[in-house]
Motif scaffolding. Structure first.
Motif, PDB file in Angstrom:
ATOM      1  N   GLN A  53       0.818  -1.166   0.086  1.00 20.06           N
ATOM      2  CA  GLN A  53       0.132   0.091   0.039  1.00 20.06           C
ATOM      3  C   GLN A  53       0.943   1.216  -0.076  1.00 20.06           C
ATOM      4  O   GLN A  53       1.985   1.365   0.453  1.00 20.06           O
ATOM      5  CB  GLN A  53      -0.963  -0.178   1.248  1.00 20.06           C
ATOM      6  N   VAL A  54       0.195   2.219  -0.605  1.00 19.02           N
ATOM      7  CA  VAL A  54       1.125   3.533  -0.636  1.00 19.02           C
ATOM      8  C   VAL A  54       1.521   4.142   0.649  1.00 19.02           C
ATOM      9  O   VAL A  54       2.870   4.374   0.621  1.00 19.02           O
ATOM     10  CB  VAL A  54       0.246   4.716  -1.395  1.00 19.02           C
ATOM     11  N   ILE A  55       1.013   4.126   1.736  1.00 18.38           N
ATOM     12  CA  ILE A  55       1.133   4.628   2.911  1.00 18.38           C
ATOM     13  C   ILE A  55       2.405   3.909   3.401  1.00 18.38           C
ATOM     14  O   ILE A  55       3.272   4.361   4.197  1.00 18.38           O
ATOM     15  CB  ILE A  55       0.199   4.563   4.081  1.00 18.38           C
ATOM     16  N   ILE A  60       8.117   3.222   4.548  1.00 20.83           N
ATOM     17  CA  ILE A  60       9.463   2.195   4.583  1.00 20.83           C
ATOM     18  C   ILE A  60      10.584   3.121   3.678  1.00 20.83           C
ATOM     19  O   ILE A  60      11.646   3.344   4.321  1.00 20.83           O
ATOM     20  CB  ILE A  60       9.195   0.978   3.730  1.00 20.83           C
ATOM     21  N   LEU A  61      10.252   3.765   2.724  1.00 20.07           N
ATOM     22  CA  LEU A  61      11.191   4.720   2.190  1.00 20.07           C
ATOM     23  C   LEU A  61      11.791   5.618   3.007  1.00 20.07           C
ATOM     24  O   LEU A  61      12.889   6.025   2.928  1.00 20.07           O
ATOM     25  CB  LEU A  61      10.532   5.286   0.564  1.00 20.07           C
ATOM     26  N   ASN A  62      10.730   6.289   3.965  1.00 21.45           N
ATOM     27  CA  ASN A  62      11.436   7.442   4.732  1.00 21.45           C
ATOM     28  C   ASN A  62      12.101   6.750   5.809  1.00 21.45           C
ATOM     29  O   ASN A  62      13.283   7.425   6.194  1.00 21.45           O
ATOM     30  CB  ASN A  62      10.048   8.370   5.046  1.00 21.45           C
ATOM     31  N   LEU A  85       9.655  14.997   2.674  1.00 21.33           N
ATOM     32  CA  LEU A  85       9.379  13.590   2.656  1.00 21.33           C
ATOM     33  C   LEU A  85       9.406  12.911   1.351  1.00 21.33           C
ATOM     34  O   LEU A  85       9.077  13.608   0.393  1.00 21.33           O
ATOM     35  CB  LEU A  85       8.120  13.264   3.428  1.00 21.33           C
ATOM     36  N   ILE A  86       9.829  11.547   1.518  1.00 21.25           N
ATOM     37  CA  ILE A  86       9.692  10.712   0.018  1.00 21.25           C
ATOM     38  C   ILE A  86       8.087  10.462   0.005  1.00 21.25           C
ATOM     39  O   ILE A  86       7.611   9.960   1.082  1.00 21.25           O
ATOM     40  CB  ILE A  86      10.543   9.749   0.326  1.00 21.25           C
ATOM     41  N   TYR A  87       7.379  10.713  -1.211  1.00 24.56           N
ATOM     42  CA  TYR A  87       5.993  10.330  -1.147  1.00 24.56           C
ATOM     43  C   TYR A  87       5.810   9.846  -2.503  1.00 24.56           C
ATOM     44  O   TYR A  87       6.679   9.708  -3.393  1.00 24.56           O
ATOM     45  CB  TYR A  87       5.204  11.522  -0.895  1.00 24.56           C
ATOM     46  N   PHE A 163       8.554  10.499  -5.581  1.00 26.35           N
ATOM     47  CA  PHE A 163       9.195  11.718  -5.499  1.00 26.35           C
ATOM     48  C   PHE A 163       9.946  11.861  -4.065  1.00 26.35           C
ATOM     49  O   PHE A 163       9.837  11.520  -3.233  1.00 26.35           O
ATOM     50  CB  PHE A 163       8.217  12.970  -5.221  1.00 26.35           C
ATOM     51  N   ILE A 164      11.515  12.183  -4.507  1.00 25.33           N
ATOM     52  CA  ILE A 164      12.395  12.370  -3.358  1.00 25.33           C
ATOM     53  C   ILE A 164      13.083  13.758  -3.312  1.00 25.33           C
ATOM     54  O   ILE A 164      12.938  14.427  -4.229  1.00 25.33           O
ATOM     55  CB  ILE A 164      13.568  11.515  -3.426  1.00 25.33           C
TER      56      ILE A 164
END
Length: 221
Positions: A53-55, A60-62, A85-87, A163-164
Motif C-alpha cells: 500500500q502507498v502509505i 518504508i522509504l522514509n 518527505l519521500i512520497y 518523489f524524493i
C-alpha cells in the motif's frame, strides 16, 4: 506492534541457560551466537508488518532513506513536500479527451456590459487551452491534454511515481545516474540498488515506477 511479537532476547536466553551455566562469559558468548537469529527475526517481522500500500511504501522509504524526518500518513502531498518527505503519487497518463465546441464549453470568468458578455472590453470567445505532455505535470493542476496516437503507442508510462527531496541527492543518500533528457520534468535514474530492491520487494508484481526529485521551496500550483 503486538506485544507477543516482541521478544526480550537477553531474558529469554537467560531462561534457557541451565542455572549451573548462568555465568556472564557464557551468556555473552551465547548472545553473540544468537545475534544472526535476532536480526533475521526482526527483519522478517518488519517485512510482515508492511504491504505494498502507498502509505506503507512511503513509510518504508522514509524510514530507510530519510530517517531524520517524521512520516505522517495523513499529511497531504503539499505538506509532504514542505516536510521534505519521500512520497508516492499516481502516474500522469493521457486519457481520451472530448474536445468541446465553444458553445458547449467556456471559462466562467466574464462580466456583462450593456447586456453583452465581454472579457476585458471584448466579446467573450471561449478558448480551450491544449497542453503538451511535457507540460502536464502536477496532479493538483490538471489542464486539458489532447493525446496523440504516439502517446498510446510509443510512450511507456509508469504505474506510479516516487518523489524524493533534492536534499537527499545532494547529501549523497541517493546517487543519480546521468540522464540525457534535459527537460525539468524528466524522471531521474537512481543508482542505489537498495532503493530498487526495496521497492521491488513491496510493490505489486508488474507495477513499474519512475523517480523524480523535487525542491520544497518551489511548490507547483
Amino acid at each position: 506492534m503486538n506485544k507477543y511479537t516482541i521478544l526480550k532476547w537477553e531474558k529469554l536466553l537467560l531462561w534457557l541457560i541451565p542455572p549451573i551455566l548462568r555465568k556472564k562469559t557464557h551468556a555473552d558468548w551465547l548472545n553473540v551466537l544468537l545475534s544472526p537469529i535476532r536480526s533475521i527475526y526482526e527483519e522478517t517481522l518488519y517485512k510482515m508488518q508492511h504491504t505494498g500500500q502507498v502509505i506503507y511504501l512511503e513509510k518504508i522509504l522514509n524510514e530507510t532513506f530519510n530517517p531524520t524526518k517524521t512520516y505522517d500518513p495523513n499529511a497531504s502531498i503539499d505538506q509532504k513536500r514542505v516536510d521534505e518527505l519521500i512520497y508516492i503519487d499516481e502516474s500522469v497518463k493521457p486519457t481520451l479527451q472530448y474536445v468541446y465546441l465553444h458553445k458547449e464549453y467556456y471559462e466562467p470568468d466574464y462580466y456583462l456590459e450593456d447586456g453583452i458578455t465581454r472579457v476585458k472590453g471584448e466579446l467573450l470567445i471561449p478558448q480551450l487551452k491544449i497542453y503538451k505532455h511535457s507540460e502536464y505535470k502536477y496532479k493538483k493542476n490538471k489542464p486539458v491534454y489532447l493525446a496523440h496516437l504516439k502517446d498510446y503507442t510509443s510512450v511507456a508510462y509508469a504505474n506510479f511515481r516516487v518523489f524524493i527531496p533534492e536534499i537527499l541527492t545532494k547529501n549523497g543518500t541517493f546517487i543519480i545516474q546521468p540522464n540525457n533528457d534535459n527537460s525539468t520534468a524528466a524522471a531521474i535514474k537512481i543508482a542505489n540498488i537498495e532503493f530498487h530492491n526495496l521497492l521491488n520487494f513491496y510493490k505489486l508484481a508488474g507495477k513499474s515506477y519512475e523517480t523524480y526529485a523535487y525542491s520544497p521551496e518551489v511548490l507547483e500550483k
